[in-house]
Design a protein around this motif. Structure first.
Motif, mmCIF file in Angstrom:
data_model
loop_
_atom_site.group_PDB
_atom_site.id
_atom_site.type_symbol
_atom_site.label_atom_id
_atom_site.label_comp_id
_atom_site.label_asym_id
_atom_site.label_seq_id
_atom_site.Cartn_x
_atom_site.Cartn_y
_atom_site.Cartn_z
ATOM 1 N N PHE A 1 47.839 71.607 56.636
ATOM 2 C CA PHE A 1 47.015 72.313 55.644
ATOM 3 C C PHE A 1 45.749 72.830 56.322
ATOM 4 O O PHE A 1 45.443 72.446 57.459
ATOM 5 C CB PHE A 1 46.642 71.363 54.486
ATOM 6 C CG PHE A 1 46.054 70.066 54.959
ATOM 7 C CD1 PHE A 1 44.704 69.967 55.299
ATOM 8 C CD2 PHE A 1 46.852 68.931 55.110
ATOM 9 C CE1 PHE A 1 44.160 68.780 55.760
ATOM 10 C CE2 PHE A 1 46.316 67.735 55.577
ATOM 11 C CZ PHE A 1 44.977 67.656 55.903
ATOM 12 N N VAL A 2 45.023 73.714 55.622
ATOM 13 C CA VAL A 2 43.692 74.115 56.098
ATOM 14 C C VAL A 2 42.672 73.530 55.130
ATOM 15 O O VAL A 2 43.029 73.079 54.032
ATOM 16 C CB VAL A 2 43.534 75.656 56.173
ATOM 17 C CG1 VAL A 2 44.435 76.248 57.229
ATOM 18 C CG2 VAL A 2 43.751 76.306 54.813
ATOM 19 N N LEU A 3 41.415 73.523 55.549
ATOM 20 C CA LEU A 3 40.357 72.977 54.686
ATOM 21 C C LEU A 3 39.462 74.126 54.237
ATOM 22 O O LEU A 3 39.134 75.010 55.041
ATOM 23 C CB LEU A 3 39.530 71.952 55.463
ATOM 24 C CG LEU A 3 40.294 70.692 55.860
ATOM 25 C CD1 LEU A 3 39.570 69.955 56.974
ATOM 26 C CD2 LEU A 3 40.488 69.775 54.650
ATOM 27 N N LEU A 4 39.085 74.095 52.977
ATOM 28 C CA LEU A 4 38.139 75.091 52.475
ATOM 29 C C LEU A 4 36.809 74.383 52.245
ATOM 30 O O LEU A 4 36.747 73.371 51.537
ATOM 31 C CB LEU A 4 38.627 75.695 51.152
ATOM 32 C CG LEU A 4 37.591 76.615 50.479
ATOM 33 C CD1 LEU A 4 37.453 77.936 51.238
ATOM 34 C CD2 LEU A 4 37.953 76.881 49.022
ATOM 35 N N LEU A 5 35.747 74.904 52.843
ATOM 36 C CA LEU A 5 34.418 74.320 52.677
ATOM 37 C C LEU A 5 33.480 75.360 52.079
ATOM 38 O O LEU A 5 33.363 76.470 52.603
ATOM 39 C CB LEU A 5 33.870 73.864 54.041
ATOM 40 C CG LEU A 5 32.398 73.424 54.068
ATOM 41 C CD1 LEU A 5 32.207 72.104 53.301
ATOM 42 C CD2 LEU A 5 31.898 73.261 55.503
ATOM 43 N N VAL A 6 32.823 74.991 50.979
ATOM 44 C CA VAL A 6 31.734 75.814 50.438
ATOM 45 C C VAL A 6 30.503 74.900 50.420
ATOM 46 O O VAL A 6 30.391 74.013 49.573
ATOM 47 C CB VAL A 6 32.048 76.341 49.014
ATOM 48 C CG1 VAL A 6 30.918 77.246 48.522
ATOM 49 C CG2 VAL A 6 33.371 77.079 48.989
ATOM 50 N N PRO A 7 29.573 75.071 51.364
ATOM 51 C CA PRO A 7 28.484 74.088 51.506
ATOM 52 C C PRO A 7 27.297 74.390 50.590
ATOM 53 O O PRO A 7 26.157 74.389 51.017
ATOM 54 C CB PRO A 7 28.099 74.229 52.980
ATOM 55 C CG PRO A 7 28.416 75.653 53.317
ATOM 56 C CD PRO A 7 29.558 76.082 52.429
ATOM 57 N N ASP A 8 27.600 74.648 49.332
ATOM 58 C CA ASP A 8 26.565 75.002 48.368
ATOM 59 C C ASP A 8 26.228 73.754 47.552
ATOM 60 O O ASP A 8 27.099 73.245 46.833
ATOM 61 C CB ASP A 8 27.119 76.116 47.464
ATOM 62 C CG ASP A 8 26.103 76.563 46.429
ATOM 63 O OD1 ASP A 8 25.056 75.899 46.295
ATOM 64 O OD2 ASP A 8 26.361 77.573 45.759
ATOM 65 N N PRO A 9 24.990 73.234 47.662
ATOM 66 C CA PRO A 9 24.699 71.972 46.967
ATOM 67 C C PRO A 9 24.986 72.053 45.470
ATOM 68 O O PRO A 9 25.342 71.050 44.844
ATOM 69 C CB PRO A 9 23.210 71.738 47.223
ATOM 70 C CG PRO A 9 22.710 72.881 48.019
ATOM 71 C CD PRO A 9 23.854 73.778 48.382
ATOM 72 N N GLY A 10 24.866 73.258 44.882
ATOM 73 C CA GLY A 10 25.133 73.387 43.445
ATOM 74 C C GLY A 10 26.614 73.524 43.127
ATOM 75 O O GLY A 10 27.023 73.411 41.970
ATOM 76 N N ASN A 11 27.420 73.770 44.133
ATOM 77 C CA ASN A 11 28.853 74.013 43.897
ATOM 78 C C ASN A 11 29.630 73.591 45.143
ATOM 79 O O ASN A 11 30.365 74.356 45.747
ATOM 80 C CB ASN A 11 29.056 75.519 43.602
ATOM 81 C CG ASN A 11 30.519 75.887 43.509
ATOM 82 O OD1 ASN A 11 31.334 75.084 43.069
ATOM 83 N ND2 ASN A 11 30.869 77.106 43.943
ATOM 84 N N LEU A 12 29.404 72.321 45.516
ATOM 85 C CA LEU A 12 29.951 71.825 46.777
ATOM 86 C C LEU A 12 31.485 71.745 46.692
ATOM 87 O O LEU A 12 32.021 71.169 45.743
ATOM 88 C CB LEU A 12 29.358 70.430 46.984
ATOM 89 C CG LEU A 12 29.259 69.866 48.369
ATOM 90 C CD1 LEU A 12 28.568 70.848 49.304
ATOM 91 C CD2 LEU A 12 28.468 68.560 48.313
ATOM 92 N N GLN A 13 32.159 72.316 47.678
ATOM 93 C CA GLN A 13 33.627 72.243 47.666
ATOM 94 C C GLN A 13 34.146 71.896 49.049
ATOM 95 O O GLN A 13 33.660 72.428 50.050
ATOM 96 C CB GLN A 13 34.222 73.597 47.279
ATOM 97 C CG GLN A 13 33.935 74.028 45.871
ATOM 98 C CD GLN A 13 34.625 75.371 45.597
ATOM 99 O OE1 GLN A 13 35.802 75.554 45.869
ATOM 100 N NE2 GLN A 13 33.860 76.308 45.059
#
Ligand code: SF4
Lengths: 331, 174
Positions: free
Chosen positions: B67-79
Motif C-alpha cells: 500500500f501507499v501512505l497518504l499524509l496531510v500534516p494539517d493540525p486541524g485536519n490531520l490525516q
C-alpha cells in the motif's frame, strides 16, 4: 594556533547536533532573505536563535549569525533587525557580505565581531585590507578559488583571520556574483538568499525511470535510471550545444569539496577556521561530517596522521574534489 | 548498474515483511491515526516549519509494501492513511523510497539529500512542499521512529530495534 571548526546549522536540532558532535562554532541564519540559505522550512525564528545561543554557549561553542545577502533599496530594515537581534541574543559574530550592512554593524554595534562572508568574494589582500580598515572585519571567509600557496600569500599580507571551506557543496562561480538563478526564475541568490528556489524546481519522472530536472521553464538535466543525481542548480546542469553530440556539464559537475587530506597544509598556511558547508542538510549529515572532521583536525593537531572517515555517500553526485585548493584548472 | 548498486536497490526495495506482516488496511488505519496524533502532540512546532504546505497531500511510497501512505500534516485536519496501490489518490507531492531508507529519514539516521543523490529517493510534484516536510521532520529532536515505537511499549521498541539492525545489515552489505 588551534583552528576553529565552523559547522552548519539549518535548524535548532541541527545546531544541537553540531554542538554535540564537537563544533567549535556553528553558523546559522533567520527565516528570511537576510541569509544566503533562505530555503523553505529552514532556519531560525528569533526565539529559536536565542535558545540556540544559550545551548551552544553553555557547551563552549560559538554562534555565528549569517546576515550575508545583499539588501536592495527600501529593504534595509530587515538586515538591520537581523543584526540587532543577533547582538541582543549574544551571538559571537555576524557574517556579512554587503558594505551597507558592514557599515551598520561597525557604526551601531561596534562590539559585535564582524566576519566577511564568502559572498563578498574578497580574494585579494587589497580588498580584504579595505574591509578590515573600513569596518573592522576580524575574519574573512575566502572564496573557493585559491590554491594553498595563494592562501598562504594572502595570509601574510592581511591583518585578519582566514576561514576556508573544507567540505560540502562546490559551486565554482564567483560567490556573491552568480546570477544564473536570477536569469531563470527572477529570484536572486544574492538578494533573496536562495539559489534554485524549490517552488520552481520540478522533477519529472519518465517511464524508463529517468528523471528530468526543471528550474522554472528550463530543463537543466536529465538523469538516466541508474545515474547519480546532483543539486538542481544551473551550474550543475547538463546542456545541449550545437558542437556537442551529447548533453554536457557546461559549468561544473555534481561534486562536493573535500579537503580532509589537505588539513595539515591548510593549518601550515595559517588558516584559523575551517568551514563545513550544508545548512540545507540533515542532522545525519551534520553528525557524520562534523564528527569526522573533529577527529581529523584533533589528530592533525596532535601530530598524528588523520583517519579520514569515508564521507563519499554524503557527497553530491557521490564524487569529491579538492577544487582550487589543489589545482587552478576549472575541473 | 553495478553489482553493488543492484544489491543496494534490491535491498532498499525490500519491505519489513520479516518483522511486520502487513495487516489488512482497515486494521492499520486506527494505528496510523494514533501514530500521527502522537507525533503531532509531541512536536507541535513541526507544523510551523511546514508553513503554507500544511494542507498539502503527500503520498509516501515505501517500495515493497502493498500500500501507499497518504499524509496531510494539517493540525486541524490531520490525516495519515494506508491506501491500496491501485487506488492511489491524486496528491500534491509524492515521495518514494525503500522502506529502510524512509525509516532512516524519520529515525534521524539518513540524509535526504544523500538518498536523492544516490537515486534511492524519488520526489515528484511540489518540490517546495517536500523540502518543507523534510526540514520540519529533521528538526524534530530525537527520533520520530522512537516516539512511534514508544507508543507500543516494549514490543514496539523491540520491533524498532530489529528493524534498525536489519537496516544496518543492509547498509553494511552495500
Ligand atoms: S547556480 Fe551554482 S554557482 Fe550559482 S549560486 Fe547557485 S550553486 Fe552557486
Amino acid at each position: 594556533m588551534r583552528p576553529e571548526l565552523v559547522c552548519p546549522a539549518g535548524t535548532p536540532a541541527a545546531l544541537r547536533t553540531a554542538v554535540d558532535a564537537g563544533a567549535d562554532a556553528v553558523y546559522c541564519g533567520f527565516q528570511n532573505a537576510t541569509n544566503a540559505r533562505n530555503f523553505p522550512g529552514l532556519n531560525f525564528t528569533p526565539d529559536e536563535l536565542a535558545q540556540g545561543v544559550e545551548y551552544a554557549h553553555a557547551r563552549g561553542t560559538k554562534v555565528l549569525l549569517a546576515v550575508n545577502s545583499f539588501p536592495t533599496a527600501g529593504r534595509f530594515g530587515l538586515w538591520r533587525d537581523a543584526v540587532d537581534m543577533g547582538a541582543r541574543f549574544g551571538v559571537d559574530a555576524v557574517i556579512v557580505a554587503d558594505i551597507g550592512v558592514a557599515a551598520y554593524v561597525a557604526e551601531h554595534r561596534p562590539d559585535l565581531r564582524l566576519h566577511l562572508s564568502v559572498q563578498a568574494a574578497a580574494s585579494s589582500p587589497e580588498a580584504i585590507r579595505y574591509y578590515v580598515r573600513e569596518f573592522g572585519v576580524k575574519r574573512v571567509v575566502l572564496p573557493r578559488i585559491l590554491t594553498i600557496p595563494e592562501i598562504k600569500e594572502v595570509k601574510s599580507e592581511i591583518p585578519c583571520e582566514i576561514e576556508t571551506f573544507i567540505f560540502g557543496n562546490h559551486g565554482l562561480m564567483v560567490e556573491g556574483r552568480c546570477s544564473l538563478t536570477n536569469y531563470a526564475t527572477g529570484l536572486s541568490t544574492n538578494m533573496d538568499g536562495v539559489c534554485s528556489p524549490a517552488a520552481q524546481v520540478h522533477y519529472d519522472k519518465e517511464p524508463d525511470g529517468s528523471v528530468a530536472t526543471r528550474l522554472g521553464d528550463f530543463t537543466i538535466d536529465r538523469f538516466g535510471p541508474d545515474e547519480q543525481a546532483g543539486y538542481p542548480t544551473i551550474c550543475k546542469g547538463r546542456y545541449l550545444a550545437p558542437n556537442r553530440d551529447d548533453a554536457y556539464y557546461a559549468f561544473e559537475e555534481p561534486v562536493s569539496l573535500n579537503l580532509a587530506r589537505l588539513l595539515p597544509q591548510l593549518i601550515e598556511a595559517g588558516v584559523e577556521a575551517f568551514k563545513i558547508e550544508g545548512r540545507q542538510r540533515s542532522r545525519a549529515y551534520v553528525r557524520q561530517v562534523v564528527g569526522a572532521f573533529r577527529t581529523a583536525v584533533d589528530q592533525v593537531l596532535a601530530g598524528q596522521e588523520p583517519e579520514l572517515a569515508d564521507l563519499v555517500a554524503l557527497t553530491e553526485g557521490q564524487k569529491q574534489t579538492q577544487g582550487a585548493a589543489a589545482s587552478k584548472k576549472w575541473r | 548498474m553495478t553489482e553493488i548498486a543492484q544489491e543496494k536497490s534490491a535491498a532498499s526495495g525490500m519491505g519489513p515483511g520479516r518483522f511486520l506482516p502487513p495487516p489488512p488496511l482497515f486494521l492499520l488505519q486506527p494505528v496510523l491515526r494514533r501514530v500521527v496524533r502522537r507525533v503531532a502532540d509531541l512536536h507541535p512546532s513541526l507544523f510551523d516549519r511546514l508553513g503554507p504546505h500544511r494542507s498539502a497531500h503527500f503520498v509516501i511510497d515505501a517500495r515493497g509494501l502493498p500500500f501507499v501512505l497518504l499524509l496531510v500534516p494539517d493540525p486541524g485536519n490531520l490525516q495519515f492513511r494506508a491506501i491500496a496501490r491501485r487506488a492511489e489518490p491524486v496528491s500534491d507531492a509524492r515521495i518514494a523510497g525503500g522502506f529502510f531508507d524512509l525509516l532512516g529519514l524519520v529515525d534521524g539516521a539518513e540524509d535526504g539529500d544523500a538518498l536523492f543523490f544516490s537515486r534511492d529517493l524519488d520526489i515528484t510534484g511540489n518540490t517546495e512542499a517536500v523540502v518543507c516536510l523534510r526540514n520540519a521532520l529533521d528538526d524534530v529532536e530525537g527520533s520520530i521512529a522512537e516516539d512511534v515505537a514508544g507508543l507500543f511499549g516494549a514490543p514496539g521498541r523491540a520491533v524498532l530495534a530489529a528493524l534498525r539492525r536489519a537496516g544496518d545489515r543492509r547498509g553494511s552489505g552495500s
